[in-house]
Design an enzyme around this catalytic site. Structure first.
Site, PDB file in Angstrom:
ATOM      1  N   TYR A 157      11.206   8.914   0.960  1.00 51.66           N
ATOM      2  CA  TYR A 157      10.272   8.221   0.740  1.00 51.66           C
ATOM      3  C   TYR A 157      11.394   8.634  -0.909  1.00 51.66           C
ATOM      4  CZ  TYR A 157       7.178   6.029   3.283  1.00 51.66           C
ATOM      5  OH  TYR A 157       6.970   5.417   4.516  1.00 51.66           O
ATOM      6  N   ARG A 191      13.395   4.747  12.865  1.00 52.40           N
ATOM      7  CA  ARG A 191      11.759   5.634  12.640  1.00 52.40           C
ATOM      8  C   ARG A 191      10.660   5.247  13.933  1.00 52.40           C
ATOM      9  NH1 ARG A 191       8.654   5.422   6.778  1.00 52.40           N
ATOM     10  NH2 ARG A 191       7.827   7.139   7.513  1.00 52.40           N
ATOM     11  N   ARG A 210       6.981   0.736  13.603  1.00 53.10           N
ATOM     12  CA  ARG A 210       7.592   0.342  12.623  1.00 53.10           C
ATOM     13  C   ARG A 210       8.656  -0.793  13.267  1.00 53.10           C
ATOM     14  NH1 ARG A 210       5.369   3.855   8.457  1.00 53.10           N
ATOM     15  NH2 ARG A 210       4.771   5.315   9.033  1.00 53.10           N
ATOM     16  N   ALA A 265       2.964  -1.134   4.698  1.00 54.33           N
ATOM     17  CA  ALA A 265       2.743  -0.542   6.400  1.00 54.33           C
ATOM     18  C   ALA A 265       2.413  -1.955   6.812  1.00 54.33           C
ATOM     19  CB  ALA A 265       1.025   0.434   6.404  1.00 54.33           C
ATOM     20  N   HIS A 311      12.772  -2.142   2.338  1.00 55.22           N
ATOM     21  CA  HIS A 311      11.499  -0.919   2.890  1.00 55.22           C
ATOM     22  C   HIS A 311      13.078  -0.198   2.244  1.00 55.22           C
ATOM     23  CE1 HIS A 311       9.343  -2.750   5.371  1.00 55.22           C
ATOM     24  NE2 HIS A 311       9.942  -3.304   5.831  1.00 55.22           N
ATOM     25  N   ILE A 312      12.082   1.248   1.603  1.00 49.95           N
ATOM     26  CA  ILE A 312      12.623   2.295   1.109  1.00 49.95           C
ATOM     27  C   ILE A 312      13.507   3.007   2.464  1.00 49.95           C
ATOM     28  CG2 ILE A 312      12.540   4.292   0.100  1.00 49.95           C
ATOM     29  CD1 ILE A 312      10.629   2.597  -1.360  1.00 49.95           C
ATOM     30  N   SER A 313      12.545   3.002   2.913  1.00 48.70           N
ATOM     31  CA  SER A 313      13.186   4.659   3.955  1.00 48.70           C
ATOM     32  C   SER A 313      14.075   3.113   5.045  1.00 48.70           C
ATOM     33  CB  SER A 313      11.857   4.973   4.426  1.00 48.70           C
ATOM     34  OG  SER A 313      11.291   4.204   5.079  1.00 48.70           O
ATOM     35  N   HIS A 328       3.967  -4.063   9.497  1.00 52.01           N
ATOM     36  CA  HIS A 328       3.540  -4.387  11.050  1.00 52.01           C
ATOM     37  C   HIS A 328       3.122  -5.061  11.282  1.00 52.01           C
ATOM     38  CE1 HIS A 328       7.026  -1.842   9.532  1.00 52.01           C
ATOM     39  NE2 HIS A 328       5.945  -0.271   8.700  1.00 52.01           N
ATOM     40  N   PRO A 381       0.419  -1.037   0.090  1.00 49.19           N
ATOM     41  CA  PRO A 381       0.089  -0.287   0.084  1.00 49.19           C
ATOM     42  C   PRO A 381       0.863   1.665  -0.009  1.00 49.19           C
ATOM     43  CG  PRO A 381       0.071  -1.084   2.139  1.00 49.19           C
ATOM     44  CD  PRO A 381       0.716  -1.988   0.712  1.00 49.19           C
ATOM     45  N   ASN A 382       0.217   2.104  -0.510  1.00 48.96           N
ATOM     46  CA  ASN A 382       0.645   3.437  -1.152  1.00 48.96           C
ATOM     47  C   ASN A 382       2.091   3.954  -1.646  1.00 48.96           C
ATOM     48  OD1 ASN A 382      -1.147   4.665   1.197  1.00 48.96           O
ATOM     49  ND2 ASN A 382      -0.900   3.802   2.348  1.00 48.96           N
ATOM     50  N   ASP A 416       2.463 -15.839   6.241  1.00 52.85           N
ATOM     51  CA  ASP A 416       2.098 -17.256   5.960  1.00 52.85           C
ATOM     52  C   ASP A 416       1.942 -17.429   4.322  1.00 52.85           C
ATOM     53  OD1 ASP A 416       1.831 -17.587   8.446  1.00 52.85           O
ATOM     54  OD2 ASP A 416      -1.084 -17.351   7.933  1.00 52.85           O
ATOM     55  N   ARG A 439       4.755  11.291  -1.611  1.00 53.15           N
ATOM     56  CA  ARG A 439       4.232  10.939  -0.461  1.00 53.15           C
ATOM     57  C   ARG A 439       5.837  10.825   0.078  1.00 53.15           C
ATOM     58  NH1 ARG A 439       4.568   4.834   1.153  1.00 53.15           N
ATOM     59  NH2 ARG A 439       3.691   5.692   2.994  1.00 53.15           N
ATOM     60  N   ASN A 486       8.721  -4.993  -1.042  1.00 54.80           N
ATOM     61  CA  ASN A 486       7.669  -4.364   0.106  1.00 54.80           C
ATOM     62  C   ASN A 486       6.174  -3.907   0.526  1.00 54.80           C
ATOM     63  OD1 ASN A 486       7.923  -1.984   1.913  1.00 54.80           O
ATOM     64  ND2 ASN A 486       9.130   0.061   0.630  1.00 54.80           N
ATOM     65  N   GLU A 546      13.550  -8.310   1.904  1.00 55.05           N
ATOM     66  CA  GLU A 546      12.689  -7.751   1.953  1.00 55.05           C
ATOM     67  C   GLU A 546      13.217  -6.363   2.301  1.00 55.05           C
ATOM     68  OE1 GLU A 546      11.918  -7.788   6.713  1.00 55.05           O
ATOM     69  OE2 GLU A 546      10.600  -6.335   6.967  1.00 55.05           O
TER      70      GLU A 546
HETATM   71  C1  DQA Z   1       8.175   1.441   3.830  1.00 56.30           C
HETATM   72  C2  DQA Z   1       8.169   1.371   5.275  1.00 56.30           C
HETATM   73  C3  DQA Z   1       7.038   1.109   6.273  1.00 56.30           C
HETATM   74  O1  DQA Z   1       7.155   1.340   7.810  1.00 56.30           O
HETATM   75  C4  DQA Z   1       5.703   2.027   5.324  1.00 56.30           C
HETATM   76  O2  DQA Z   1       4.469   1.843   5.688  1.00 56.30           O
HETATM   77  C5  DQA Z   1       5.563   2.201   4.136  1.00 56.30           C
HETATM   78  C6  DQA Z   1       6.678   1.913   3.365  1.00 56.30           C
HETATM   79  C7  DQA Z   1       9.114   1.307   3.077  1.00 56.30           C
HETATM   80  O3  DQA Z   1       9.522   1.153   1.898  1.00 56.30           O
HETATM   81  O4  DQA Z   1      10.231   2.279   3.605  1.00 56.30           O
HETATM   82  O5  DQA Z   1       4.873   2.087   3.511  1.00 56.30           O
HETATM   83  O6  DQA Z   1       8.033   0.157   3.470  1.00 56.30           O
END
Ligand code: DQA
Length: 142
Positions: A22, A106, A110, A76, A99-101, A79, A9-10, A86, A17, A73, A97
């Site tokens: 990001y 943080r 997270r 959210a 994560h961009i950030s 978490h 998501p997002n 599963d 965003r 990725n 896995e």
């Molecule tokens: C994220 C980090 C997550 O905590 C956040 O909810 C995201 C992006 C990242 O790529 O840093 O949507 O996965």
């Protein structure tokens, strides 16, 4: 060698965003970057993004018997989602896995990652280059 790259998501809002977390690259920029990287390395790649948990579970299941590796990725859902954990365990495909950030620097909420339990590696805080590093890891692992 075929890799599925799955974004949650997002991540379709990249470039818009929270650029401080990001960056300014858009989701289309990310898609192009991954496709051209994979083309140069002779790796087949399929990309998928959804804002819906069930659709992400479906995509992980779709990888079964098709993909040699999964880069995920989960946004959210990282978490919160036992369903994604599963699904990764069910298909048992090597997964990384991303994560961009730098999630570890943080908020407390997270700091939990369910999917991590089913991943061979976690890459954080490297921007979109983290996806390329994940693909490199999975292709060497093969
Ligand atoms: C994220 C980090 C997550 O905590 C956040 O909810 C995201 C992006 C990242 O790529 O840093 O949507 O996965």
């Amino acid at each position: 060698m075929k890799i599925f790259v799955i974004n949650g998501p997002n991540l379709n809002m990249l470039g818009v965003r929270e650029p401080d977390h990001y960056g300014k690259e858009t989701y289309s920029d990310l898609v192009e970057k991954i496709k051209s990287h994979c083309e140069s390395k002779n790796i087949e790649v399929e990309l998928f993004q959804s804002n819906h948990e069930g659709a992400l579970v479906d995509e992980i299941q779709r990888a079964y018997g098709k993909a040699d590796g999964i880069v995920i990725n989960p946004g959210a859902y990282t978490h919160t989602s036992i369903a994604l954990l599963d699904a990764l365990k069910a298909v048992n495909i090597p997964a990384v896995e991303v994560h961009i950030s730098k999630v570890e620097e943080r908020e407390d909420f997270r700091q939990i990652s369910y999917v991590r339990l089913a991943c061979k590696k976690t890459i954080t805080g490297k921007g979109t280059d983290g996806y390329l590093e994940a693909i490199g890891f999975l292709s060497k692992d093969k």
